[in-house]
Structure formats: structure tokens, C-alpha cells
Scaffold this motif. Structure first.
Motif, PDB file in Angstrom:
ATOM      1  N   LEU A 140     -13.571  -0.847  10.380  1.00  0.00           N
ATOM      2  CA  LEU A 140     -12.576  -0.336   9.612  1.00  0.00           C
ATOM      3  C   LEU A 140     -12.634  -0.126   8.062  1.00  0.00           C
ATOM      4  CD1 LEU A 140     -11.201  -2.672  11.701  1.00  0.00           C
ATOM      5  CD2 LEU A 140      -9.214  -1.598  10.788  1.00  0.00           C
ATOM      6  N   GLY A 141     -12.288   0.720   7.608  1.00  0.00           N
ATOM      7  CA  GLY A 141     -12.734   1.266   6.206  1.00  0.00           C
ATOM      8  C   GLY A 141     -11.572   1.680   5.175  1.00  0.00           C
ATOM      9  N   VAL A 142     -11.636   1.714   4.016  1.00  0.00           N
ATOM     10  CA  VAL A 142     -10.694   1.886   3.078  1.00  0.00           C
ATOM     11  C   VAL A 142     -11.345   2.683   1.951  1.00  0.00           C
ATOM     12  CG1 VAL A 142     -10.684  -0.141   1.947  1.00  0.00           C
ATOM     13  CG2 VAL A 142      -8.686   1.244   1.869  1.00  0.00           C
ATOM     14  N   ALA A 143     -10.798   3.906   1.429  1.00  0.00           N
ATOM     15  CA  ALA A 143     -11.349   4.611   0.344  1.00  0.00           C
ATOM     16  C   ALA A 143     -10.892   3.885  -0.868  1.00  0.00           C
ATOM     17  CB  ALA A 143     -10.955   6.000   0.206  1.00  0.00           C
ATOM     18  N   LEU A 144     -11.823   3.208  -1.648  1.00  0.00           N
ATOM     19  CA  LEU A 144     -11.323   2.406  -2.660  1.00  0.00           C
ATOM     20  C   LEU A 144     -10.870   3.204  -3.938  1.00  0.00           C
ATOM     21  CD1 LEU A 144     -14.570  -0.152  -2.580  1.00  0.00           C
ATOM     22  CD2 LEU A 144     -12.123  -0.659  -1.651  1.00  0.00           C
ATOM     23  N   PHE A 178      -6.597  -0.645   5.654  1.00  0.00           N
ATOM     24  CA  PHE A 178      -7.913  -0.044   6.186  1.00  0.00           C
ATOM     25  C   PHE A 178      -7.512   0.592   7.441  1.00  0.00           C
ATOM     26  CE2 PHE A 178      -9.397  -3.476   3.446  1.00  0.00           C
ATOM     27  CZ  PHE A 178     -10.702  -3.269   3.421  1.00  0.00           C
ATOM     28  N   ASP A 179      -8.389   1.901   7.695  1.00  0.00           N
ATOM     29  CA  ASP A 179      -8.199   2.587   8.827  1.00  0.00           C
ATOM     30  C   ASP A 179      -9.430   2.294   9.821  1.00  0.00           C
ATOM     31  OD1 ASP A 179      -5.959   4.215   7.986  1.00  0.00           O
ATOM     32  OD2 ASP A 179      -7.535   4.820   6.349  1.00  0.00           O
ATOM     33  N   LEU A 180      -9.071   2.632  11.171  1.00  0.00           N
ATOM     34  CA  LEU A 180     -10.021   2.418  12.011  1.00  0.00           C
ATOM     35  C   LEU A 180     -11.230   3.554  11.863  1.00  0.00           C
ATOM     36  CD1 LEU A 180     -11.536   1.146  14.506  1.00  0.00           C
ATOM     37  CD2 LEU A 180      -9.819   2.426  16.048  1.00  0.00           C
ATOM     38  N   LEU A 181     -12.266   3.243  11.754  1.00  0.00           N
ATOM     39  CA  LEU A 181     -13.424   4.153  11.511  1.00  0.00           C
ATOM     40  C   LEU A 181     -14.219   4.611  12.525  1.00  0.00           C
ATOM     41  CD1 LEU A 181     -14.779   3.242   7.889  1.00  0.00           C
ATOM     42  CD2 LEU A 181     -12.964   4.913   8.387  1.00  0.00           C
ATOM     43  N   TYR A 182     -14.659   3.668  13.389  1.00  0.00           N
ATOM     44  CA  TYR A 182     -15.361   3.725  14.482  1.00  0.00           C
ATOM     45  C   TYR A 182     -15.527   2.457  15.413  1.00  0.00           C
ATOM     46  CZ  TYR A 182     -19.591   2.652  11.751  1.00  0.00           C
ATOM     47  OH  TYR A 182     -20.313   2.055  10.664  1.00  0.00           O
ATOM     48  N   THR A 183     -16.095   2.613  16.470  1.00  0.00           N
ATOM     49  CA  THR A 183     -16.252   1.373  17.105  1.00  0.00           C
ATOM     50  C   THR A 183     -17.702   1.420  17.368  1.00  0.00           C
ATOM     51  OG1 THR A 183     -13.902   1.451  18.204  1.00  0.00           O
ATOM     52  CG2 THR A 183     -15.581   0.226  19.523  1.00  0.00           C
ATOM     53  N   MET A 217       0.933  -1.327  -0.139  1.00  0.00           N
ATOM     54  CA  MET A 217       0.012  -0.163   0.059  1.00  0.00           C
ATOM     55  C   MET A 217       0.805   1.304  -0.095  1.00  0.00           C
ATOM     56  SD  MET A 217      -3.092  -1.384  -0.196  1.00  0.00           S
ATOM     57  CE  MET A 217      -4.088   0.239   0.191  1.00  0.00           C
ATOM     58  N   ASN A 218       0.355   2.232  -0.439  1.00  0.00           N
ATOM     59  CA  ASN A 218       0.972   3.652  -0.470  1.00  0.00           C
ATOM     60  C   ASN A 218       1.207   4.255   0.951  1.00  0.00           C
ATOM     61  OD1 ASN A 218       2.065   6.045  -1.086  1.00  0.00           O
ATOM     62  ND2 ASN A 218       0.396   6.776  -2.493  1.00  0.00           N
ATOM     63  N   SER A 219       2.401   4.357   1.412  1.00  0.00           N
ATOM     64  CA  SER A 219       2.752   4.933   2.629  1.00  0.00           C
ATOM     65  C   SER A 219       2.165   6.218   2.870  1.00  0.00           C
ATOM     66  CB  SER A 219       3.888   4.583   3.187  1.00  0.00           C
ATOM     67  OG  SER A 219       4.780   5.295   2.216  1.00  0.00           O
ATOM     68  N   HIS A 220       1.916   7.059   1.658  1.00  0.00           N
ATOM     69  CA  HIS A 220       1.643   8.467   1.729  1.00  0.00           C
ATOM     70  C   HIS A 220       0.241   8.685   1.431  1.00  0.00           C
ATOM     71  CE1 HIS A 220       5.868   9.349   1.848  1.00  0.00           C
ATOM     72  NE2 HIS A 220       5.992   8.625   0.819  1.00  0.00           N
ATOM     73  N   ARG A 221      -0.670   7.389   1.377  1.00  0.00           N
ATOM     74  CA  ARG A 221      -1.987   7.867   1.353  1.00  0.00           C
ATOM     75  C   ARG A 221      -2.537   8.496   2.381  1.00  0.00           C
ATOM     76  NH1 ARG A 221      -5.319   4.837   4.128  1.00  0.00           N
ATOM     77  NH2 ARG A 221      -4.385   3.210   5.355  1.00  0.00           N
ATOM     78  N   THR A 222      -3.702   9.180   2.078  1.00  0.00           N
ATOM     79  CA  THR A 222      -4.595   9.967   3.037  1.00  0.00           C
ATOM     80  C   THR A 222      -5.534   8.887   3.829  1.00  0.00           C
ATOM     81  OG1 THR A 222      -4.492  12.055   2.024  1.00  0.00           O
ATOM     82  CG2 THR A 222      -6.108  11.819   3.605  1.00  0.00           C
ATOM     83  N   PRO A 223      -5.513   8.877   5.122  1.00  0.00           N
ATOM     84  CA  PRO A 223      -6.415   7.652   5.817  1.00  0.00           C
ATOM     85  C   PRO A 223      -7.641   8.148   5.417  1.00  0.00           C
ATOM     86  CG  PRO A 223      -4.675   8.418   7.315  1.00  0.00           C
ATOM     87  CD  PRO A 223      -4.459   9.441   6.046  1.00  0.00           C
ATOM     88  N   LEU A 224      -8.534   7.311   5.579  1.00  0.00           N
ATOM     89  CA  LEU A 224      -9.945   7.612   5.253  1.00  0.00           C
ATOM     90  C   LEU A 224     -10.738   8.093   6.623  1.00  0.00           C
ATOM     91  CD1 LEU A 224     -12.605   7.289   3.515  1.00  0.00           C
ATOM     92  CD2 LEU A 224     -12.997   4.920   4.675  1.00  0.00           C
ATOM     93  N   PHE A 225     -11.323   9.214   6.484  1.00  0.00           N
ATOM     94  CA  PHE A 225     -11.941   9.916   7.509  1.00  0.00           C
ATOM     95  C   PHE A 225     -13.501   9.650   7.605  1.00  0.00           C
ATOM     96  CE2 PHE A 225     -14.399  13.659   9.336  1.00  0.00           C
ATOM     97  CZ  PHE A 225     -13.999  13.786  10.452  1.00  0.00           C
ATOM     98  N   CYS A 226     -13.933   9.214   8.720  1.00  0.00           N
ATOM     99  CA  CYS A 226     -15.268   8.781   8.688  1.00  0.00           C
ATOM    100  C   CYS A 226     -16.027   9.990   9.639  1.00  0.00           C
ATOM    101  CB  CYS A 226     -15.543   7.531   9.664  1.00  0.00           C
ATOM    102  SG  CYS A 226     -17.108   6.891   9.686  1.00  0.00           S
ATOM    103  N   ASP A 227     -16.842  10.604   8.859  1.00  0.00           N
ATOM    104  CA  ASP A 227     -17.848  11.626   9.508  1.00  0.00           C
ATOM    105  C   ASP A 227     -19.130  10.930   9.691  1.00  0.00           C
ATOM    106  OD1 ASP A 227     -19.086  11.529   7.098  1.00  0.00           O
ATOM    107  OD2 ASP A 227     -18.425  13.413   6.299  1.00  0.00           O
ATOM    108  N   THR A 228     -20.073  11.574  10.311  1.00  0.00           N
ATOM    109  CA  THR A 228     -21.296  11.170  10.697  1.00  0.00           C
ATOM    110  C   THR A 228     -21.943  10.594   9.483  1.00  0.00           C
ATOM    111  OG1 THR A 228     -22.239  13.297  10.860  1.00  0.00           O
ATOM    112  CG2 THR A 228     -21.538  12.161  12.951  1.00  0.00           C
ATOM    113  N   GLU A 229     -21.894  11.334   8.223  1.00  0.00           N
ATOM    114  CA  GLU A 229     -22.633  10.879   7.126  1.00  0.00           C
ATOM    115  C   GLU A 229     -22.201   9.497   6.592  1.00  0.00           C
ATOM    116  OE1 GLU A 229     -23.385  12.610   2.567  1.00  0.00           O
ATOM    117  OE2 GLU A 229     -22.440  13.825   3.953  1.00  0.00           O
ATOM    118  N   LEU A 230     -20.827   9.290   6.725  1.00  0.00           N
ATOM    119  CA  LEU A 230     -20.445   8.074   6.188  1.00  0.00           C
ATOM    120  C   LEU A 230     -20.635   6.996   7.100  1.00  0.00           C
ATOM    121  CD1 LEU A 230     -18.769   6.158   4.276  1.00  0.00           C
ATOM    122  CD2 LEU A 230     -16.598   7.054   5.674  1.00  0.00           C
TER     123      LEU A 230
END
Length: 285
Positions: free
Chosen positions: A122-126, A269-274, A1-14
Motif C-alpha cells: 500500500l502507498g500514499v502520496a506524501l 494509503f491505497d492498495l498499489l499492488y500485490t 484525511m481528505n475524502s476528496h484526495r486523489t488516490p495514488l496510482f501505481c504505474d510500473t515505474e513507481l
């Protein structure tokens, strides 16, 4: 994976979109169980944008999901749900996102719900397209209805011998219960995959897509074939298929600090919420 990628941010809409898709899945599985059993006991009750589901005795689909993004349930609505579960002799198990409003945890605690466990989403921007990476000696393909029973046996055997890293699952299900639940899930538009290592069936997984969300469901590897890259290969193929299906976000649900979470994070994948699992048992209903 690209180490410089932007982690997926999870707002309430997502989070709301992910929870809607999860609600849709649980409802479909529960209704399939109702058709299979046809004893009139099961229910799927809408509740404040989510639902309360009872599929069968000890089913993993006996839960309240999707709360927190469609208004706060009234005391009367919660009482109806609690009464329905009590009539089935089952606890009320609420899976509540930590991105839900803080009033939800207070409301449930005041009604006698107790915090019993957590699970991570956990989630990832595809990306638009993926190059599939599969180690030598391993093949991944879709699994059709003709080998459904073999796929079920493999998954049941693998789940019966879980990795012990991290926080264990709160619940363990008997083999027959697990197989019945997977049969119910097969009606919910889940694509099945099988992994072969040196020609032997060694792992399996599922993928479901809805609202642009790809749910990476139920991956498992037989104990004798673990630590050979099968989980990563299954994930690689499903990422490519999810992108091809037009999804923009992929999600995986794991136990905290588990091997599954570790593998998912290594794959981007990034931790989005618990989700907090809050339970009210019949004796206090």
C-alpha cells in the motif's frame, strides 16, 4: 484525511522504484547477518534487477525480491539460485509483484514453483508537511541505541500475539530468529520509534527512507495496549518525519484484509499492488 484526495496510482515505474528500495533493504539485512554469523553459508546473488538472499536458517530475509522490472532471468541464472538455496537446505521463495511481466509467473510455474500466499503493498502520496495527531496519554519518540534491547523485547512480544483479522502470515518465526533479524535490520538505516501510553512502553515501529520512498516498517503494539490509537499515532509521527526527509511516497506491506491494512487505508494509503509468494522446495529443486 481528505475524502476528496486523489488516490495514488501505481504505474510500473513507481512499482520498480519501490521494489528497488525493498531489494536494497533485504540485501543490507542479509549482509548484516553474514557479518554476525561469519560461517560462509550466506549469499546475496544479483538476479535480473533484483536479488536472491540467504541470511541465516529460517530468516525472514531468505527470499528472492525485486524481479519483474530488470529483464527476465535465464534458465542458467535461476538454476544457480536454486542450487544455492538447495545447498543451504532452504526453499526458494520468490516475492513477485503482479505488475511484473506475465512471463515471470509462467517461467516460475514451469520450473516447479507453487503459489503459497500473497502480500499487499500500500502507498500514499506524501504531503509536504503533516500535523502530528497523538491521542491524550500517548507519546511517540525516537528510540536510541541505549534502549535497543527493550525495544526488541517489546516488538518480539507484540509480534508473538498478532491480530487475527484477515489472512495470516505464511510464516511464523521463533522469538530468537525474530530478534536476530531485527538486529540485522538495525544496520540498514532504519529509524526506530517507541510509543508510551500513560508512561509505559507500549508500542514500536520503524521508518527507512531511500530514493524518495519511505518504508513504514515493523509497527507493533503490546496486546494490553491495543485499540487505544497507538498504531495511528506511530503512523502520524512517521508520516511527518518522512515528509520532512523529502520523501514523496510512503509504503506499507501488509497481509490481505488484515487490521494493519485496514488501519493503513483509514490513514489514506491505497492498495498499489500485490506480491505473489511463489515457492520451490528443496526436494523439487
Amino acid at each position: 484525511m481528505n475524502s476528496h484526495r486523489t488516490p495514488l496510482f501505481c504505474d510500473t515505474e513507481l512499482a520498480a522504484r519501490i521494489e528497488r528500495v525493498e531489494t536494497e533493504l533485504i540485501g543490507a539485512c542479509a549482509r548484516a547477518a553474514h557479518r554476525r554469523i561469519a560461517d560462509g553459508r550466506g549469499f546475496v546473488l544479483p538476479l535480473a534487477g533484483g536479488l536472491a538472499s540467504f541470511a541465516d536458517d529460517d530468516s525472514p530475509y531468505n527470499k528472492v525480491v525485486g524481479l519483474g522490472f530488470g529483464g527476465v532471468p535465464t534458465a542458467e541464472e535461476l538454476a544457480e539460485v536454486e542450487h544455492a538455496y538447495a545447498n543451504c537446505g532452504a526453499p526458494v521463495q520468490v516475492e513477485l509483484s503482479h505488475l511484473a511481466g506475465p512471463e515471470f509467473a509462467t517461467l516460475l510455474t514451469e520450473r516447479g514453483y507453487r503459489l503459497e500466499s500473497f502480500e499487499n503493498v500500500l502507498g500514499v502520496a506524501l504531503a509536504d508537511k503533516y500535523d502530528v495527531a497523538v491521542p491524550d496519554g500517548i507519546a511517540i519518540r525516537r528510540s536510541g541505541d541505549d534502549e535497543f534491547d527493550a525495544w526488541l523485547d517489546l516488538m518480539a512480544d507484540a509480534v508473538a500475539a498478532p491480530d487475527t483479522q484477515g489472512v495470516p502470515w505464511r510464516e511464523e518465526f521463533p522469538r530468537d530468529t525474530y530478534i536476530a533479524a531485527e538486529r540485522d535490520a538495525s544496520t540498514a538505516d532504519i529509524i526506530r520509534y517507541v510509543a508510551l501510553r500513560d508512561g509505559a512502553i507500549s508500542g514500536g515501529a520503524g521508518l527507512r527512507t531511500s530514493e524518495g520512498i519511505a518504508q513504514f516498517a515493523g509497527a507493533a503494539t503490546s496486546p494490553a495496549h491495543r485499540r487505544h490509537g497507538i498504531q495511528s499515532a506511530l503512523l502520524s509521527v512517521r508520516l511527518a518525519d518522512a515528509a520532512a526527509a523529502g520523501c514523496d511516497v510512503g509504503v506499507i506491506t501488509t497481509q490481505p484484509a488484515s487490521k494493519s491494512q485496514q488501519n493503513a487505508q483509514r490513514s489514506g494509503f491505497d492498495l498499489l499492488y500485490t506480491r505473489a509468494v511463489l515457492v520451490k522446495h528443496p526436494e523439487s529443486a
